[in-house]
Design a protein around this motif. Structure first.
Motif: not given
Length: 312
Positions: A35-49, A98-102, A108-111
């Motif tokens: 029952g919880v929509i999860h639109l933050g996948m892009e941000g989570i994938m970037l942070v985990s990468a 969450l997507a924007l944050f990730g 920021l840290f990837g540079d």
């Protein structure tokens, strides 16, 4: 190049490119079934990468890198769960934030990582099965994370549709008030699904530095998290259909790459748009078909906040 050789190349690339989408889609299916929509996948994938790349670079351990990625993804999803479940915040707004944050955090840290490289996972052929014409090399001569995705699809399907845990998860996504009346902890089940779903999404992000890209570039996942959001709907919140959906979009990416290699006279920007155009077309077809059939396969309580004692 013969036709079987071309099909083998496209299928192999489809599986490789579809695997991170598959991990992320499975995570979305688990979260949204509760029952919880999860639109933050892009941000989570970037942070985990990002976490995978940094830990791998510092320790040289793929296992530690994967654990770090899953923990980071689980923590971010837990934050999403806190906003959506405990605070009853808007799930769509929380996911987008969450997507924007990730995205911002990885930039920021990837540079500082640009120019660094890590080693990729080796392929592990399965004796006998890899020799099957066309399909053998595509499905059974892959890295161990691809094989892990096969087990996760079967495992999540079994848990969701053949165990009491799965029944409770699906019930919480359909009728949380009834579950609460029966003594189930809606909050606990939703938290667990959101966090474990986030860990699966984290596997999708980790796949990029582990297999697809051995060097760091900005926006490493290139919008695949948004495709995974669409794939959850395309798959009707079903793990088995998520497998074919992920490989379909992986094949679209494979076709794009192969067309460029073969020098087909198609403008490059159209080829790059192809997987995303396919996403729009498929979602449109699925929506129209379901509307005509009068089917609503979405969990009834998806996106609806719940607190124990609510009477709505």
């Amino acid at each position: 190049m013969t036709t079987p050789e071309l099909l083998t190349i496209i299928l192999t690339t489809a599986v490789t490119m579809g695997t991170p989408l598959l991990f992320a889609t499975l995570g979305g299916v688990l979260s949204e079934r509760a029952g919880v929509i999860h639109l933050g996948m892009e941000g989570i994938m970037l942070v985990s990468a990002l976490v995978t790349f940094v830990v791998d670079l510092q320790t040289g351990s793929k296992v530690l890198a994967l654990i770090g990625a899953m923990m980071a993804a689980g923590a971010l999803s837990g934050l999403h769960g806190f906003v959506c479940i405990s605070l009853r915040g808007n799930q769509i707004a929380s996911g987008l934030a969450l997507a924007l944050f990730g995205t911002g955090l990885s930039g920021l840290f990837g540079d500082a990582l640009i120019g660094s490289t890590v080693t990729s996972l080796n392929r592990i052929p399965i004796p006998g099965l890899e020799l099957i014409p066309i399909f053998g090399s595509a499905f059974f001569n892959q890295d161990w994370m691809v094989y892990l995705s096969y087990f996760l699809v079967a495992g999540l399907w079994f848990v969701l549709f053949h165990t009491n845990w799965g029944l409770q998860i699906r019930s919480v996504g359909e009728a949380p008030i009834v579950c609460d009346a029966l003594g189930l902890s809606v909050t606990k089940i939703r938290y667990l699904c959101v966090i474990f779903g986030g860990m699966l999404i984290g596997l999708g992000g980790a796949y990029f530095p582990m297999v697809l890209t051995s060097f760091w570039v900005d926006d490493l996942t290139a919008g695949r998290g948004w495709i995974a959001v669409a794939l959850v709907i395309f798959a009707f919140w079903h793990p088995g259909k998520a497998l074919w959906g992920a490989y379909l979009f992986g094949a679209a990416i494979a076709f794009q790459l192969q067309a460029q290699v073969m020098g087909l006279k198609i403008p490059s920007y159209i080829l790059e748009m192809f997987p995303y155009l396919l996403t729009i077309v498929v979602l449109t077809v699925v929506t129209v078909r379901n509307r005509r059939a009068g089917q609503t396969l979405m969990p009834a309580a998806l996106g609806l906040p719940f607190f124990r004692g609510d009477k709505h």
